[in-house]
Enzyme design. Structure first.
Site, PDB file in Angstrom:
ATOM      1  N   GLU A 170       0.757  -1.196   0.092  1.00 13.90           N
ATOM      2  CA  GLU A 170      -0.011  -0.081  -0.011  1.00 13.90           C
ATOM      3  C   GLU A 170       0.891   1.290   0.000  1.00 13.90           C
ATOM      4  O   GLU A 170       0.624   2.175   0.933  1.00 13.90           O
ATOM      5  CB  GLU A 170      -1.002   0.048   1.199  1.00 13.90           C
ATOM      6  CG  GLU A 170      -1.830  -1.170   1.202  1.00 13.90           C
ATOM      7  CD  GLU A 170      -2.894  -0.991   2.511  1.00 13.90           C
ATOM      8  OE1 GLU A 170      -2.838  -0.027   3.298  1.00 13.90           O
ATOM      9  OE2 GLU A 170      -3.904  -1.734   2.205  1.00 13.90           O
ATOM     10  N   GLU A 367      -5.598  -8.779   1.208  1.00 11.80           N
ATOM     11  CA  GLU A 367      -6.190  -8.204   2.527  1.00 11.80           C
ATOM     12  C   GLU A 367      -7.749  -7.963   2.258  1.00 11.80           C
ATOM     13  O   GLU A 367      -7.985  -7.223   1.166  1.00 11.80           O
ATOM     14  CB  GLU A 367      -5.505  -6.897   3.058  1.00 11.80           C
ATOM     15  CG  GLU A 367      -4.531  -7.293   3.753  1.00 11.80           C
ATOM     16  CD  GLU A 367      -3.725  -6.044   4.173  1.00 11.80           C
ATOM     17  OE1 GLU A 367      -4.307  -4.964   4.622  1.00 11.80           O
ATOM     18  OE2 GLU A 367      -2.422  -5.768   4.302  1.00 11.80           O
TER      19      GLU A 367
END
Ligand code: GBH
Length: 458
Positions: A170, A367
């Site tokens: 991320e 995720e």
């Protein structure tokens, strides 16, 4: 909606992989046996972490790894995604690999393989060595080279046993929450720097992909937090497009070799100077990846500013999305305890949009999960909201596959209730409850649910 009499497992291809994810700083603890990271330093700022949590003991995973491996094994999943702590593996940031630090991940990987669980390794899940931050961190033009050296060492050490490695987790979060909102380490509020950091991270990732390949890693990739961006009311279209560009396209364009679009450059007019972008950097950022991880939690819903908003606009939103036209983010219920909208269709849309942006790249959901306040009754932990969140999102992932998305696996976030960054212990995403003091682990109802899915009993 069609009626599906089969199990959740049957709605996926046979070779689809179910997994579970964690990250180093959120679970490991034992900070005295590694060097300092930017999150250790950040945690010392009063108020930076809501409940004053530090990296110790987190989940004391370093001392309880056997128990955690048993939990993974009994869950019956095919993959475990974890991250390597850079300050544990290479305490100086560059140079020498630490025997004990590297040995911990050797044993973890070997134990996973013995149990038939595929390791998915993330090189960088936000815990930068503080020594590199002191040099300038991701603003330093040499960071891509330092990161590549680190990745090369990871590849040399583990590449014989770990096929799938991700460079970054991320980069949007590192750049925009770390450098624009200032709510993540290193806590900087400077939108101009955030854009430079986003770019530098993607250049570094490209160098990292090259280094992993050189070291013999067969499947190097990257993990992005991508999400569909919805218009909540007429008039918010321009803001929606702007947010979509900084949230998603900035990253997928760099990976696809499309560079940084004129729209991004024009609309981030607070930045008069993009001279830190070089042809070599753009070329590095476009180094081909062999898979892409998508972390999805919630969509972004864009509305117009409310009367109650501050005169300068919409508070944090304009800081996180520099030069955004007036807008406010408007999550709709039902919400998790993070205040995040629950929208399984958003996962399906995100995957379809990502597959279109990067055709031919195999995808994983690396995720997906939800924070809820679970109920402990007589030593059992009930989390029906998490079960319905997972059920909905697994269904959406299966639908994305029928839409043609090349989705290979899905990792639930997270194995354990852990250190939720700025939220400390106050937000819990685990399939397994972890008592904040005793560190006792108790599998929740959602753990048993997910085990049934992985085993094909549900
Ligand atoms: C992940 O990031 C992290 O990789 C993981 O370490 C972390 O524990 C987990 O999520 C849970 O937080 O406030 O409605 O505008 C999540 C990235 C970025 C997703 C911000 C939600 C804000 C939604 N997040 N985004 S909203």
């Amino acid at each position: 909606a069609s009626e599906s009499p089969g199990t959740i497992r049957e709605s996926f291809p046979d070779d689809f992989v179910f997994g579970v994810a964690t990250s180093s700083w959120q679970i490991e603890g034992s900070s005295s046996t590694r060097s300092e990271s930017i999150w250790d330093r950040f945690a010392k700022i009063p108020g930076a972490i809501v409940d004053g949590s530090t990296g110790d003991p987190a989940c004391d995973h370093l001392n309880r790894v056997d128990e955690d491996l048993a939990l993974i094994s009994e869950l019956g999943v095919g993959a475990y995604r974890f991250s390597v702590s850079w300050p544990r593996f290479m305490p100086g940031g560059t140079g020498t690999v630490a025997h004990s630090g590297a040995g911990f991940y050797d044993r973890l990987i070997d134990s996973l393989l013995e149990r038939g669980v595929q390791p998915l390794l993330t090189a960088y899940h936000w815990d930068l060595p503080q020594s590199l931050q002191d040099e300038g961190g991701w603003l330093h033009p040499d960071m891509p080279r330092w990161f590549a050296d680190y990745c090369h060492a990871l590849g040399e050490r583990y590449g014989d046993r770990v096929s799938h490695m991700a460079t970054l987790n991320e980069p949007w979060v590192s750049a925009f929450l770390g450098y624009a909102a200032g709510i993540h380490a290193p806590g900087v509020v400077n939108s101009t720097q955030a854009l430079e950091v986003a770019y530098r991270l993607m250049v570094a990732s490209g160098h990292g992909i090259g280094a992993l390949t050189d070291a013999g890693v067969s499947n190097p990739g990257i993990v992005l937090n991508l999400t569909t961006v919805r218009v909540d009311q007429p008039g918010a279209e321009k803001a929606r497009d702007h947010i979509d560009r900084l949230q998603n396209t900035l990253f997928t364009d760099l990976l696809a070799g499309r560079g940084i679009s004129d729209e991004v450059r024009d609309t981030t007019d607070i930045l008069t100077d993009w001279s830190f972008v070089t042809d070599e950097g753009l070329e590095a950022a476009a180094t081909p990846i062999s898979w892409l991880g998508v972390n999805y939690y919630t969509p972004i819903r864009v509305g117009l500013p409310r009367d109650t908003d501050q005169a300068t606009g919409v508070g944090q939103d304009t800081v996180v999305y520099p030069a955004c036209p007036p807008a406010s983010l408007r999550p709709r219920g039902p919400l998790t305890t993070m205040g995040w909208e629950v929208d399984p269709q958003g996962l399906r849309d995100t995957l379809v949009e990502t597959a279109a942006a990067l055709p031919g790249v195999p995808l994983w959901v690396t995720e997906n999960g939800a924070a809820y306040a679970d109920r402990v009754i007589d030593g059992d932990v009930y989390d029906p909201d998490r079960i319905s969140y997972l059920t909905g999102h697994l269904g959406a992932a299966a639908e994305a596959i029928s839409d043609g998305v090349p989705l290979q696996g899905y990792c639930a976030w997270s194995l354990l209730d852990n250190l939720e960054w700025a939220e400390g212990r106050t937000q819990t995403f685990g399939l397994v409850y972890v008592h904040p003091e005793s560190m006792e682990r108790i599998p929740k109802a959602s753990y048993h649910f997910y085990a049934d899915v992985a085993k094909g009993e549900r």
